[in-house]
Scaffold this motif. Structure first.
Motif: not given
Length: 439
Positions: A366-382
């Motif tokens: 099982g993943v330790t973090y949501s891949y999709s949410f992590f990228h969404f977080h970096l999207c917002l960071a941009s």
């Protein structure tokens, strides 16, 4: 000999970039879990784009580019060669908007692709954890294409995208700070209790007093410089409300019932949140277009390197790095950040059949973090980086100027209030729902 060694080192790093499997531990990657390395590399892409954006807004950059013969329109010419590049587009706020637009599209693309990835056995996990060279080419390609976007209404429309995205990212920053403060307080208290060394308690007390002292100093300076006896009512309301809210959460965090339900809550967390709230308040007031209430305002010009922008970048860098390596044991924060309970970030690497050291695949079950949410977080960071580097100024392409705006003020203030509400929720949730696990 030295050159040969350097080439060998670059070749080993190239395998990290080109590998379709998880990142190889071949000299350029630390011995760690695969999930941690992946987040660090994606964060590096974000920081690389941030560095390019910073370079493009350095004072005098346009003047230097115009000195290149045959490069910029209106610059030094070469006989028989027509200058093709509009340097107004590749430097200044326009370049920041385009660079951050490219990064936002890049991370949003991966956010969509990685929806509902449950483990590293999913074929899409190989894309997430490898193919770095091709990912870099995709980012470069999107960036090049972004600089061909016509001016038109692009900057005005993208400003509002940036404002909304930054609003959400400020909340994420606050969640990360809450998590950091909880983890910090928990570790130091446990160290003090297990070792009977009172220096740990002294350290907690010192930092708590320091943060409160800085927050109180900020409030005093705000009243002195950002208010007038007969004007600036909005600023007076902003400062007073946030001061009251910070006092309220500080008192609430040490109430006996709160301490009983949430043993690790304390003044350290409240002091850090209070200081961050005062930073957001300061940042909001610097965007007020009323010069009488905003002495830092310089009409018609963007102040690239003002104090609040630099502080914002420092907080951004810290939160980005922390989000990449965090391994939290706080249930509430994990639910908000779409991550699993921390199991440690260490890993010793595994030597494959080919004799090459590889990262530990800790996500087979099982993943330790949501891949999709992590990228969404970096999207917002941009988007947040775009707004921070341009001081949240609204572009006016008709006059080639940047204007401070009240929408930016209200976005920041509302995010500070909602952020305080989130911290309040972490305190009272265990009381409202005693049957749930909020440890």
């Amino acid at each position: 000999m030295g050159a040969c060694l350097a080439l060998c080192s670059l070749a080993s790093c190239a395998s990290c970039l080109c590998g379709s499997a998880p990142c190889l531990l071949c000299g350029c990657c630390p011995s760690s879990n695969n999930s941690t390395i992946t987040r660090l590399v994606f964060s590096f892409f974000l920081l690389l784009g941030t560095m390019v954006s910073v370079i493009m807004i350095l004072p005098g950059m346009e003047t230097q580019l115009r000195k290149i013969p045959g490069f910029c329109q209106g610059g030094v010419t070469i006989p028989g060669v027509e200058n093709q590049v509009n340097c107004d587009v590749i430097v200044g706020y326009k370049s920041v908007y385009r660079m951050c637009f490219a990064m936002t599209c890049f991370f949003f693309l991966f956010s969509v692709i990685m929806i509902r990835v449950r483990s590293s056995r999913d074929p899409r996990a190989a894309i997430q954890n490898g193919f770095w060279f091709f990912k870099f080419l995709i980012l470069v390609g999107i960036t090049v294409g972004a600089f061909f976007i016509p001016d038109g209404t692009f900057h005005t429309v993208w400003f509002y995208f940036g404002a909304v995205g930054s609003f959400i990212f400020i909340l994420i920053q606050l969640i990360l700070l809450i998590d950091f403060a909880h983890s910090w307080n928990k570790v130091w208290v446990e160290n003090a209790e297990n070792s009977d060394n009172k220096c740990w308690f002294a350290g907690l007390l010192t930092f708590t007093i320091l943060y409160y002292a800085l927050a109180i100093t900020a409030v005093v300076l705000f009243y002195v410089y950002y208010t007038q006896p007969d004007d600036c009512t909005e600023h007076k309301v902003f400062i007073s409300l946030n001061l009251i809210f910070c006092i309220f959460i500080s008192i609430l965090s040490i109430l006996p019932k709160i301490q009983e339900a949430q043993p690790h809550s304390g003044l350290l967390q409240a002091s850090l949140i209070s200081l961050y709230t005062m930073y957001v308040t300061w940042s909001a007031m610097t965007n007020n277009p009323d010069r009488k209430c905003n002495p830092s305002l310089n009409p018609g010009q963007v102040q690239w390197w003002d104090a609040q922008g630099i502080v914002g970048l420092i907080i951004f860098l810290f939160c980005t790095l922390y989000a990449s390596i965090r391994s939290s044991s706080n249930t509430q924060v994990n639910k908000l950040m779409q991550t699993e309970e921390g199991k440690g970030s260490g890993g010793e690497g595994v030597v494959g059949e080919d004799g090459i050291l590889r990262a530990v695949d800790n996500e087979e079950d099982g993943v330790t973090y949501s891949y999709s949410f992590f990228h969404f977080h970096l999207c917002l960071a941009s988007l947040y980086i775009m707004m921070t580097l341009t001081n949240w100024y609204q572009p006016d392409t008709s006059t080639q100027a940047m204007r401070s705006s009240m929408p930016a003020v209200w976005v920041k203030m509302s995010s500070s209030w909602l952020g305080l509400g989130l911290y309040l929720w972490t305190l009272i949730a265990p009381l409202i729902f005693p049957d749930r696990d909020f440890s």
